[in-house]
Design a protein around this motif. Structure first.
Motif, mmCIF file in Angstrom:
data_model
loop_
_atom_site.group_PDB
_atom_site.id
_atom_site.type_symbol
_atom_site.label_atom_id
_atom_site.label_comp_id
_atom_site.label_asym_id
_atom_site.label_seq_id
_atom_site.Cartn_x
_atom_site.Cartn_y
_atom_site.Cartn_z
ATOM 1 N N PHE A 1 -35.457 -22.594 8.386
ATOM 2 C CA PHE A 1 -35.006 -21.925 7.169
ATOM 3 C C PHE A 1 -33.568 -21.444 7.351
ATOM 4 N N PRO A 2 -32.774 -21.536 6.287
ATOM 5 C CA PRO A 2 -31.403 -21.022 6.377
ATOM 6 C C PRO A 2 -31.402 -19.498 6.457
ATOM 7 N N LYS A 3 -30.342 -18.974 6.991
ATOM 8 C CA LYS A 3 -30.184 -17.525 7.064
ATOM 9 C C LYS A 3 -30.090 -16.977 5.638
ATOM 10 N N ARG A 4 -30.783 -15.880 5.388
ATOM 11 C CA ARG A 4 -30.737 -15.263 4.056
ATOM 12 C C ARG A 4 -29.352 -14.709 3.779
ATOM 13 N N ARG A 5 -28.997 -14.717 2.509
ATOM 14 C CA ARG A 5 -27.700 -14.190 2.085
ATOM 15 C C ARG A 5 -27.898 -13.002 1.170
ATOM 16 N N LYS A 6 -26.963 -12.084 1.237
ATOM 17 C CA LYS A 6 -26.941 -11.003 0.259
ATOM 18 C C LYS A 6 -26.530 -11.612 -1.065
ATOM 19 N N PHE A 7 -27.101 -11.090 -2.149
ATOM 20 C CA PHE A 7 -26.747 -11.628 -3.457
ATOM 21 C C PHE A 7 -25.309 -11.288 -3.816
ATOM 22 N N THR A 8 -24.885 -10.086 -3.493
ATOM 23 C CA THR A 8 -23.510 -9.693 -3.764
ATOM 24 C C THR A 8 -23.061 -8.752 -2.657
ATOM 25 N N ASN A 9 -21.793 -8.534 -2.620
ATOM 26 C CA ASN A 9 -21.260 -7.519 -1.724
ATOM 27 C C ASN A 9 -20.904 -6.263 -2.509
ATOM 28 N N ALA A 10 -21.410 -6.205 -3.741
ATOM 29 C CA ALA A 10 -21.105 -5.072 -4.606
ATOM 30 C C ALA A 10 -21.733 -3.793 -4.058
ATOM 31 N N GLU A 11 -21.048 -2.722 -4.273
ATOM 32 C CA GLU A 11 -21.556 -1.414 -3.872
ATOM 33 C C GLU A 11 -22.137 -0.736 -5.095
ATOM 34 N N GLY A 12 -22.844 0.333 -4.862
ATOM 35 C CA GLY A 12 -23.380 1.118 -5.979
ATOM 36 C C GLY A 12 -22.243 1.770 -6.753
ATOM 37 N N TYR A 13 -22.597 2.256 -7.931
ATOM 38 C CA TYR A 13 -21.598 2.957 -8.734
ATOM 39 C C TYR A 13 -21.186 4.248 -8.050
ATOM 40 N N LYS A 14 -19.946 4.604 -8.198
ATOM 41 C CA LYS A 14 -19.428 5.859 -7.665
ATOM 42 C C LYS A 14 -19.704 6.967 -8.682
ATOM 43 N N LEU A 15 -19.701 8.199 -8.223
ATOM 44 C CA LEU A 15 -20.025 9.345 -9.065
ATOM 45 C C LEU A 15 -19.154 9.400 -10.319
ATOM 46 N N ASP A 16 -17.846 9.181 -10.165
ATOM 47 C CA ASP A 16 -16.972 9.248 -11.338
ATOM 48 C C ASP A 16 -17.287 8.130 -12.343
ATOM 49 N N GLN A 17 -17.745 6.976 -11.864
ATOM 50 C CA GLN A 17 -18.124 5.890 -12.776
ATOM 51 C C GLN A 17 -19.394 6.250 -13.558
ATOM 52 N N ILE A 18 -20.349 6.866 -12.880
ATOM 53 C CA ILE A 18 -21.577 7.296 -13.551
ATOM 54 C C ILE A 18 -21.261 8.379 -14.571
ATOM 55 N N GLN A 19 -20.402 9.312 -14.205
ATOM 56 C CA GLN A 19 -20.021 10.382 -15.136
ATOM 57 C C GLN A 19 -19.324 9.811 -16.369
ATOM 58 N N THR A 20 -18.523 8.777 -16.181
ATOM 59 C CA THR A 20 -17.860 8.127 -17.318
ATOM 60 C C THR A 20 -18.892 7.485 -18.236
ATOM 61 N N MET A 21 -19.881 6.805 -17.664
ATOM 62 C CA MET A 21 -20.930 6.194 -18.488
ATOM 63 C C MET A 21 -21.712 7.256 -19.264
ATOM 64 N N ILE A 22 -22.033 8.352 -18.595
ATOM 65 C CA ILE A 22 -22.805 9.420 -19.251
ATOM 66 C C ILE A 22 -21.991 10.038 -20.384
ATOM 67 N N ARG A 23 -20.717 10.281 -20.149
ATOM 68 C CA ARG A 23 -19.850 10.824 -21.215
ATOM 69 C C ARG A 23 -19.765 9.853 -22.387
ATOM 70 N N PHE A 24 -19.712 8.550 -22.079
ATOM 71 C CA PHE A 24 -19.633 7.536 -23.131
ATOM 72 C C PHE A 24 -20.863 7.606 -24.034
ATOM 73 N N TRP A 25 -22.054 7.753 -23.436
ATOM 74 C CA TRP A 25 -23.298 7.758 -24.214
ATOM 75 C C TRP A 25 -23.639 9.123 -24.787
ATOM 76 N N ASP A 26 -22.920 10.161 -24.352
ATOM 77 C CA ASP A 26 -23.297 11.537 -24.657
ATOM 78 C C ASP A 26 -23.652 11.780 -26.117
ATOM 79 N N ASN A 27 -22.800 11.444 -27.048
ATOM 80 C CA ASN A 27 -23.069 11.701 -28.466
ATOM 81 C C ASN A 27 -23.414 10.429 -29.229
ATOM 82 N N LYS A 28 -23.530 9.315 -28.540
ATOM 83 C CA LYS A 28 -23.783 8.033 -29.200
ATOM 84 C C LYS A 28 -25.236 7.610 -29.106
ATOM 85 N N SER A 29 -25.821 7.755 -27.925
ATOM 86 C CA SER A 29 -27.175 7.245 -27.717
ATOM 87 C C SER A 29 -27.902 8.087 -26.676
#
Length: 185
Positions: free
Chosen positions: A70-98
């Motif tokens: 079997f071939p060696k398994r690969r990670k699907f991405t090298n992406a990291e999780g969202y950073k706190l400021d990115q999550i806060q931006t998403m929450i502010r975006f949805w705050d009064n919309k949804s």
């Protein structure tokens, strides 16, 4: 079935009549073919039903030899999780919309629940504990587990459920925690 087509085997009974050496040759060739045509992480899943068939029919084979191919398994991405400021931006975006999207974003960010589990959550899977919620994820399944959210997430979920009730929805423990198809109530 694809394995049988590849090896030009017409019935499952034909596999049962193969010698151990023939089985191992078939498995090696199918593994090589699968490695060339499929993602490395898929090869195990492609061979799993064949191993199951062989085991269920007590057909002798050397799984260890094939697994080493079997071939060696690969990670699907090298992406990291969202950073706190990115999550806060998403929450502010949805705050009064949804309120729904804000609650989902906070649930994903604070509980560690996978996005695929979100549509399966019911109101009864969420229990207030002090100023947080306890979530029972995949209730009744082998994968069931418990996780908790932050007080901010609890407030967002309660506000979302309140907006649904204000629109006339009768919410019970069996109701979905998050509605996916909007309809006029």
């Amino acid at each position: 079935d694809k394995f049988c087509q590849f090896r030009k085997i017409h019935t499952y009974d034909d596999i049962l009549r193969c010698s151990r050496d023939q089985i191992m040759t078939h498995l090696r060739e199918w593994t090589r073919f699968s490695k060339e045509r499929h993602h490395p992480n898929s090869v195990r899943m492609i061979l799993a039903p064949i191993f199951l068939f062989l085991d269920a029919n007590e057909i002798e084979h050397n799984r260890r030899t094939i697994v080493k191919m079997f071939p060696k398994r690969r990670k699907f991405t090298n992406a990291e999780g969202y950073k706190l400021d990115q999550i806060q931006t998403m929450i502010r975006f949805w705050d009064n919309k949804s309120p729904r999207n804000k609650a989902i974003t906070l649930t994903l960010a604070t509980t560690g629940v996978r996005e695929g589990a979100i549509p399966l959550l019911k109101v009864g899977d969420v229990t207030p504990i002090e100023d947080c919620f306890m979530f029972v994820v995949y209730r009744g399944e082998d994968e069931e587990y418990v996780t908790f959210c932050t007080p901010e997430t609890r407030i967002a979920i309660e506000e979302y459920l309140e907006t649904r009730q204000n629109k006339g929805e009768k919410i019970t423990d069996a109701s979905p925690l998050f509605i996916w198809n909007y309809r006029k109530i």
